[in-house]
Design a protein around this motif. Structure first.
Motif, short mmCIF file in Angstrom:
data_model
loop_
_atom_site.label_atom_id
_atom_site.label_comp_id
_atom_site.label_asym_id
_atom_site.label_seq_id
_atom_site.Cartn_x
_atom_site.Cartn_y
_atom_site.Cartn_z
N VAL A 195 25.64 -33.44 1.76
CA VAL A 195 26.71 -34.58 2.29
C VAL A 195 26.02 -35.55 3.08
CG1 VAL A 195 28.44 -34.87 3.87
CG2 VAL A 195 28.28 -32.57 2.56
N GLY A 196 25.05 -35.49 3.91
CA GLY A 196 24.21 -36.52 4.70
C GLY A 196 23.43 -37.31 3.66
N VAL A 197 22.67 -36.83 2.74
CA VAL A 197 22.13 -37.67 1.85
C VAL A 197 22.95 -38.48 0.84
CG1 VAL A 197 20.68 -37.50 -0.19
CG2 VAL A 197 20.04 -36.38 1.72
N PHE A 230 21.64 -16.69 7.50
CA PHE A 230 21.92 -16.99 5.98
C PHE A 230 22.94 -18.10 5.87
CE2 PHE A 230 24.30 -17.05 2.13
CZ PHE A 230 23.22 -17.14 1.00
N THR A 231 23.98 -17.97 6.64
CA THR A 231 25.14 -18.97 6.85
C THR A 231 24.64 -20.21 7.54
OG1 THR A 231 26.93 -17.09 7.10
CG2 THR A 231 27.63 -19.41 7.83
N GLN A 232 23.89 -20.02 8.37
CA GLN A 232 23.36 -21.16 9.26
C GLN A 232 22.52 -22.07 8.05
OE1 GLN A 232 20.97 -21.03 13.04
NE2 GLN A 232 19.60 -21.58 11.64
N GLU A 233 21.57 -21.52 7.39
CA GLU A 233 20.83 -21.99 6.55
C GLU A 233 21.58 -22.74 5.34
OE1 GLU A 233 17.18 -22.64 7.16
OE2 GLU A 233 17.98 -21.60 9.00
N VAL A 234 22.39 -22.05 4.80
CA VAL A 234 23.48 -22.51 3.96
C VAL A 234 24.12 -23.96 4.34
CG1 VAL A 234 25.38 -22.40 2.40
CG2 VAL A 234 23.61 -20.73 2.41
N ALA A 235 24.60 -23.91 5.44
CA ALA A 235 25.44 -24.82 6.19
C ALA A 235 24.40 -26.02 6.65
CB ALA A 235 26.12 -24.34 7.65
N ASP A 236 23.07 -25.69 7.15
CA ASP A 236 22.23 -26.87 7.20
C ASP A 236 21.93 -27.56 6.18
OD1 ASP A 236 22.04 -26.24 9.91
OD2 ASP A 236 19.93 -25.14 9.87
N ALA A 270 24.41 -37.15 10.70
CA ALA A 270 25.79 -36.89 11.38
C ALA A 270 26.38 -35.72 10.79
CB ALA A 270 26.79 -38.13 11.35
N PRO A 271 26.49 -35.41 9.33
CA PRO A 271 26.93 -34.27 9.02
C PRO A 271 26.11 -32.88 9.48
CG PRO A 271 26.55 -35.73 7.31
CD PRO A 271 26.10 -36.49 8.21
N LEU A 272 24.78 -32.96 9.72
CA LEU A 272 23.89 -32.03 10.38
C LEU A 272 24.51 -31.69 11.64
CD1 LEU A 272 21.92 -29.69 9.85
CD2 LEU A 272 20.46 -31.36 10.63
N ALA A 273 24.68 -32.74 12.41
CA ALA A 273 25.27 -32.59 13.89
C ALA A 273 26.33 -32.05 14.11
CB ALA A 273 24.92 -33.95 14.58
N VAL A 274 27.40 -32.37 13.26
CA VAL A 274 28.90 -31.96 13.01
C VAL A 274 28.73 -30.50 12.69
CG1 VAL A 274 30.90 -31.76 11.84
CG2 VAL A 274 29.94 -33.88 12.60
N SER A 275 28.09 -29.93 11.87
CA SER A 275 27.61 -28.83 11.26
C SER A 275 27.28 -27.80 12.57
CB SER A 275 26.88 -28.46 10.10
OG SER A 275 26.71 -27.02 9.70
N LEU A 322 31.13 -27.50 14.73
CA LEU A 322 31.49 -26.54 13.90
C LEU A 322 30.87 -25.07 14.40
CD1 LEU A 322 32.07 -28.13 10.39
CD2 LEU A 322 33.61 -27.79 12.31
N HIS A 323 29.53 -25.34 15.25
CA HIS A 323 28.99 -24.30 15.90
C HIS A 323 28.59 -23.26 14.46
CE1 HIS A 323 29.71 -25.52 19.67
NE2 HIS A 323 31.03 -25.36 19.35
N LEU A 324 28.00 -23.83 13.44
CA LEU A 324 27.54 -23.11 12.33
C LEU A 324 25.95 -22.87 12.45
CD1 LEU A 324 29.40 -24.86 9.37
CD2 LEU A 324 29.80 -22.67 10.55
N SER A 325 25.51 -22.18 13.51
CA SER A 325 24.17 -21.81 13.83
C SER A 325 24.31 -20.17 14.45
CB SER A 325 23.74 -22.82 14.79
OG SER A 325 24.42 -22.65 16.14
N VAL A 326 23.16 -19.76 14.55
CA VAL A 326 22.94 -18.42 15.17
C VAL A 326 22.95 -18.67 16.67
CG1 VAL A 326 21.04 -16.62 15.44
CG2 VAL A 326 21.19 -17.69 13.16
N PRO A 327 23.46 -18.17 17.32
CA PRO A 327 24.21 -16.42 17.21
C PRO A 327 25.67 -16.61 16.70
CG PRO A 327 24.56 -16.99 19.39
CD PRO A 327 23.78 -18.15 18.91
N ASP A 328 26.18 -17.79 16.69
CA ASP A 328 27.82 -17.78 16.05
C ASP A 328 27.89 -17.36 14.49
OD1 ASP A 328 28.45 -18.72 18.63
OD2 ASP A 328 28.16 -20.66 18.24
#
Length: 183
Positions: free
Chosen positions: A139-141, A126-132, A107-112, A116-122
């Motif tokens: 958080v998920g674990v 680097f930000t995507q990988e840190v957020a993932d 769930a936290p990964l899906a929210v991210s 929250l659109h924390l993925s490329v191209p938004d």
């Protein structure tokens, strides 16, 4: 003396008393740490190779593999004296609880990623990988482990001291009768 007992003997007081009192939780956390490594390594491997465009699929596969390892380690070590159910019923409940845990873990990964659109191209790669990593592996674990600790003790391994470990017996000594499983 077992490995656990020798480690406990080296812990200074008053920490030793706390460790002994919370032995089951410590073992559960150690299993969790081991399966976290399995989960993280497999997740990163899959996400960066064959499932580049499918991070949730990579996470689900990683969690499922770690869950199988978790069942074996928790049943035989963390909760070795708990039980109260037939093995097949216990295993079914373990995997049902763990299936719900997959939803809690992801769930936290899906929210991210998707709310929250924390993925490329938004955002940058680097930000995507840190957020993932933060959402999926931290958080998920943590949320998933808290849920599973509660659910395993409540539903899967509900009764204490029903599978007591028997000290080593001589070859000629018969094994003691086990307590009957309940449905």
């Amino acid at each position: 003396m077992s490995v656990v007992e020798s480690v406990l003997a080296r812990i200074p007081q008053p920490y030793r008393s706390v460790a002994i009192r919370h032995r089951e939780l410590i073992k559960f956390a150690m299993v969790g740490g081991t399966t976290w490594i399995i989960d993280t390594a497999l997740f990163l491997l899959l996400k960066n190779t064959v499932l580049i465009e499918k991070p949730l699929t990579a996470k689900i596969i990683a969690v499922l593999v770690a869950t199988i390892a978790s069942y074996v380690l928790n049943r035989e070590w963390s909760f070795r004296t708990r039980g109260g159910r037939e093995t097949h019923h216990e295993a079914l409940l373990f995997f049902v609880v763990s299936g719900i845990g997959v939803a809690v873990y992801t769930a936290p990964l899906a929210v991210s990623r998707y709310l929250l659109h924390l993925s490329v191209p938004d955002v940058s790669l680097f930000t995507q990988e840190v957020a993932d990593f933060a959402s999926g592996q931290i958080v998920g674990v943590l949320l998933g482990m808290a849920f599973r600790w509660w659910a395993f003790r409540r539903f899967v391994f509900p009764d204490e001291d029903v599978r007591r470990q028997v000290p080593d017996r001589g070859a000629d000594e018969p094994a003691p009768a086990e307590a009957p499983d309940r449905p």
